[in-house]
Motif scaffolding. Sequence first.
Motif, PDB file in Angstrom:
ATOM      1  N   UNK A   1      11.452  -1.347  -2.979  1.00  0.00           N
ATOM      2  CA  UNK A   1      11.450  -2.491  -2.068  1.00  0.00           C
ATOM      3  C   UNK A   1      10.525  -2.259  -0.879  1.00  0.00           C
ATOM      4  N   UNK A   2      10.533  -1.040  -0.352  1.00  0.00           N
ATOM      5  CA  UNK A   2       9.633  -0.743   0.777  1.00  0.00           C
ATOM      6  C   UNK A   2       8.176  -0.850   0.337  1.00  0.00           C
ATOM      7  N   UNK A   3       7.881  -0.320  -0.840  1.00  0.00           N
ATOM      8  CA  UNK A   3       6.516  -0.393  -1.335  1.00  0.00           C
ATOM      9  C   UNK A   3       6.139  -1.832  -1.680  1.00  0.00           C
ATOM     10  N   UNK A   4       7.069  -2.550  -2.292  1.00  0.00           N
ATOM     11  CA  UNK A   4       6.796  -3.938  -2.665  1.00  0.00           C
ATOM     12  C   UNK A   4       6.555  -4.835  -1.461  1.00  0.00           C
ATOM     13  N   UNK A   5       7.108  -4.460  -0.313  1.00  0.00           N
ATOM     14  CA  UNK A   5       6.926  -5.283   0.876  1.00  0.00           C
ATOM     15  C   UNK A   5       5.556  -5.155   1.521  1.00  0.00           C
ATOM     16  N   UNK A   6       4.786  -4.142   1.116  1.00  0.00           N
ATOM     17  CA  UNK A   6       3.483  -3.921   1.769  1.00  0.00           C
ATOM     18  C   UNK A   6       2.305  -3.870   0.797  1.00  0.00           C
ATOM     19  N   UNK A   7       2.546  -3.515  -0.451  1.00  0.00           N
ATOM     20  CA  UNK A   7       1.410  -3.241  -1.340  1.00  0.00           C
ATOM     21  C   UNK A   7       0.524  -4.461  -1.544  1.00  0.00           C
ATOM     22  N   UNK A   8       1.119  -5.641  -1.645  1.00  0.00           N
ATOM     23  CA  UNK A   8       0.322  -6.847  -1.841  1.00  0.00           C
ATOM     24  C   UNK A   8       0.011  -7.550  -0.519  1.00  0.00           C
ATOM     25  N   UNK A   9       1.031  -7.724   0.313  1.00  0.00           N
ATOM     26  CA  UNK A   9       0.840  -8.496   1.542  1.00  0.00           C
ATOM     27  C   UNK A   9      -0.010  -7.762   2.571  1.00  0.00           C
ATOM     28  N   UNK A  10       0.186  -6.455   2.709  1.00  0.00           N
ATOM     29  CA  UNK A  10      -0.535  -5.692   3.727  1.00  0.00           C
ATOM     30  C   UNK A  10      -1.798  -5.053   3.166  1.00  0.00           C
ATOM     31  N   UNK A  11      -1.671  -4.369   2.031  1.00  0.00           N
ATOM     32  CA  UNK A  11      -2.809  -3.624   1.474  1.00  0.00           C
ATOM     33  C   UNK A  11      -3.652  -4.453   0.506  1.00  0.00           C
ATOM     34  N   UNK A  12      -3.227  -5.675   0.209  1.00  0.00           N
ATOM     35  CA  UNK A  12      -3.993  -6.598  -0.618  1.00  0.00           C
ATOM     36  C   UNK A  12      -4.361  -5.986  -1.975  1.00  0.00           C
ATOM     37  N   UNK A  13      -3.359  -5.428  -2.617  1.00  0.00           N
ATOM     38  CA  UNK A  13      -3.588  -4.787  -3.909  1.00  0.00           C
ATOM     39  C   UNK A  13      -3.835  -5.822  -5.000  1.00  0.00           C
ATOM     40  N   UNK A  14      -4.805  -5.525  -5.850  1.00  0.00           N
ATOM     41  CA  UNK A  14      -4.918  -6.251  -7.112  1.00  0.00           C
ATOM     42  C   UNK A  14      -3.974  -5.633  -8.140  1.00  0.00           C
ATOM     43  N   UNK A  15      -3.818  -4.307  -8.054  1.00  0.00           N
ATOM     44  CA  UNK A  15      -2.872  -3.579  -8.899  1.00  0.00           C
ATOM     45  C   UNK A  15      -2.102  -2.621  -8.004  1.00  0.00           C
ATOM     46  N   UNK A  16      -0.782  -2.704  -8.029  1.00  0.00           N
ATOM     47  CA  UNK A  16       0.078  -1.801  -7.262  1.00  0.00           C
ATOM     48  C   UNK A  16       0.754  -0.841  -8.230  1.00  0.00           C
ATOM     49  N   UNK A  17       0.717   0.448  -7.903  1.00  0.00           N
ATOM     50  CA  UNK A  17       1.228   1.481  -8.810  1.00  0.00           C
ATOM     51  C   UNK A  17       2.106   2.431  -8.015  1.00  0.00           C
ATOM     52  N   UNK A  18       3.261   2.749  -8.551  1.00  0.00           N
ATOM     53  CA  UNK A  18       4.102   3.795  -7.966  1.00  0.00           C
ATOM     54  C   UNK A  18       4.226   4.916  -8.994  1.00  0.00           C
ATOM     55  N   UNK A  19       3.887   6.118  -8.544  1.00  0.00           N
ATOM     56  CA  UNK A  19       3.824   7.284  -9.435  1.00  0.00           C
ATOM     57  C   UNK A  19       4.852   8.298  -8.961  1.00  0.00           C
TER      58      UNK A  19
END
Length: 245
Positions: free
Chosen positions: A170-188
């Motif tokens: 949830x923390x990552x989902x709240x920033x990966x697209x809205x803040x970092x403007x990811x085309x692809x978001x990945x959690x490893x």
Amino acid sequence: MTTPEEDAPASVRGSGSLGRDALLALGLLGIAVTGVAAFLKAAPGSGGGLPLAPVAILIVLVAGSLMARWSLAPGRRRVRSARPSGCAEPPPDLPGVGSEALDHAAVDADGSEHTVAALCARDGCTVVEVVGGAGDLGADVLATTADGRRVVLQCKHYAEDNRVGSQDLQRFGGTCFAVHEADVAVIVTTSSFTAPAAEYADACGIVRVDGEGLTAWTELRAPAPWDSGSGNPAPSPSTPVRGAS
């Protein structure tokens, strides 16, 4: 410490120098004209010699031309030699991709970000940056794929028995697209995901790579996460455990 002129852009500094040089030339020309006028006023008639007025005008024109050329030439040289404004900074160097750079087991949490960055560089990303740290807002690695997509990765270097939970997602989902403007978001992660975490990732279109998937990616037995399909787990996903949190 710099002066206001040094802080100004090169084009502004050059134009200012040209303006001051032009004023200096005009000032010197005015002094010459004033001197010649005083000379003509005080001199007696030419008495058959050379006419004073044309000679004086010629002297003024030659002197003014020489002074203007002398004063403006340095300004032109400064403008030509100035570095053009707006030059882009070169991109950061890509991480090394040797065998040691890909050894996930030999590194700590900070080092795991660099191993993931090395994988991105190995698999064709043209720009790769490790940005993890205080205030990273969930992004540990930023990469640009060969076809121009922006990939934002978060790394979780956990022990096998420490599963990545839904709060992490949830923390990552709240920033990966809205803040970092990811085309692809990945959690490893080096461990695995809980069922709620996996469900959240799939619902938000976040690609998840668990320990087995990371090994497969490293050994080229699986494609890079940005090629596995947004919203789907990378190959070798974790087996969800219902009820885990």
